[in-house]
Scaffold this motif. Structure first.
Motif, PDB file in Angstrom:
ATOM      1  N   TRP A   1      -7.878  -4.562   2.173  1.00  0.00           N
ATOM      2  CA  TRP A   1      -7.210  -3.273   2.045  1.00  0.00           C
ATOM      3  C   TRP A   1      -7.418  -2.412   3.291  1.00  0.00           C
ATOM      4  O   TRP A   1      -8.387  -2.556   4.021  1.00  0.00           O
ATOM      5  CB  TRP A   1      -7.697  -2.517   0.805  1.00  0.00           C
TER       6      TRP A   1
ATOM      7  N   SER B   1      -3.323  -2.589  -0.251  1.00  0.00           N
ATOM      8  CA  SER B   1      -3.642  -4.024  -0.236  1.00  0.00           C
ATOM      9  C   SER B   1      -2.350  -4.821  -0.098  1.00  0.00           C
ATOM     10  O   SER B   1      -1.461  -4.713  -0.952  1.00  0.00           O
ATOM     11  CB  SER B   1      -4.354  -4.433  -1.528  1.00  0.00           C
TER      12      SER B   1
ATOM     13  N   ARG C   1      -9.671  -9.473  -7.687  1.00  0.00           N
ATOM     14  CA  ARG C   1     -10.086  -9.362  -6.286  1.00  0.00           C
ATOM     15  C   ARG C   1     -11.593  -9.363  -6.101  1.00  0.00           C
ATOM     16  O   ARG C   1     -12.100  -9.812  -5.080  1.00  0.00           O
ATOM     17  CB  ARG C   1      -9.509  -8.086  -5.667  1.00  0.00           C
TER      18      ARG C   1
END
Length: 257
Positions: A67, A81, A93
């Motif tokens: 990100w 992201s 994630r």
């Protein structure tokens, strides 16, 4: 930041709703945006937690997380992201990070985030390469250009295609005049707070941005004004934010940009 369970629920919902769009749109990059409006008194704490999260991802080389963070003057934090395919939406994630950090420490970190705001949101935006004006290639990071001017141009569903057409006219004008003001255009997607295009302009500083803006306005002159007047008649409101790319709060896995 949201709790891992909430993140998974959001991703599952997006998995089904956006499938058709991804299958058809090959000239844009989708980003999942997590937006946190942070309490003024909690900004220092929030940034510390973001830094801990990013540093732990880096320490343990977590390859499922990625990100970019942008903070704005009104104390909002946007975490973007990139989503490359539908499988990305279905991934947890931070599952690898949780096992590396330990469940107790991991859960405590996300509980700490929840003390920094009373609301947050998740939505999708699409970086439109066709509408963006970056002659050297579209790049959202732009090393050395940390300042961000973010312009949200909100419209109605009925006028959205017209706004996109005007955005293309702007790009063609900028290219014809070889404008020094480069920018990226994002289109709102699923879950976004309204229908908009987002124009993101990078500069070294607010002063550098003002210099480029003035030079660009003089360069485009009356041709710009004609398109701009049409744009104003096609939108319902504008939101302009000043912010900065926060590399210290971002996490880009090794080998990616």
């Amino acid at each position: 930041m949201k709790s891992p369970k909430s993140i998974i629920l959001v991703l599952i919902a997006l998995l089904f709703v956006t499938e058709a769009h991804y299958a058809q749109d090959t000239n844009s990059q989708a980003f999942w945006v997590h937006e946190d409006p942070v309490y003024p008194a909690k900004v220092a704490d929030y940034e510390e937690y973001c830094s801990i999260l990013a540093n732990n991802c880096k320490k343990f080389n977590i390859d499922t997380a990625h990100w970019y963070t942008v903070s704005t003057d009104d104390l909002r934090y946007f975490h973007l992201s990139p989503i490359d395919n539908m499988a990305d939406l279905d991934k947890s994630r931070f599952s690898g990070l949780q096992s590396k950090m330990g469940e107790q420490e991991f859960n405590q970190l996300f509980d700490n985030f929840d003390n920094c705001y009373d609301t947050h949101s998740d939505y999708i935006i699409h970086l439109d390469n066709e509408l963006s004006y970056m002659p050297g290639g579209v790049d959202i990071a732009e090393d050395g250009l940390e300042f961000r001017k973010l312009e949200f141009w909100y419209t109605t569903p009925q006028n959205f295609n017209k706004v996109l057409d005007l955005a293309m006219q702007f790009k063609q004008l900028y290219a014809k005049k070889n404008s020094p003001e480069h920018y990226r255009v994002y289109r709102s997607g699923f879950g976004a707070p309204g229908q908009f295009i987002l124009v993101a302009i990078s500069a070294k500083s607010p002063e550098d941005y003002e210099r480029i803006r003035k030079e660009n306005k003089e360069l485009l002159a009356e041709e710009r004004n004609k398109i701009y007047e049409q744009l104003l008649s096609s939108i319902i409101r504008v939101e302009t934010l000043n912010g900065y790319m926060r590399r210290d709060l971002s996490y880009i896995p090794a080998g990616t940009k």
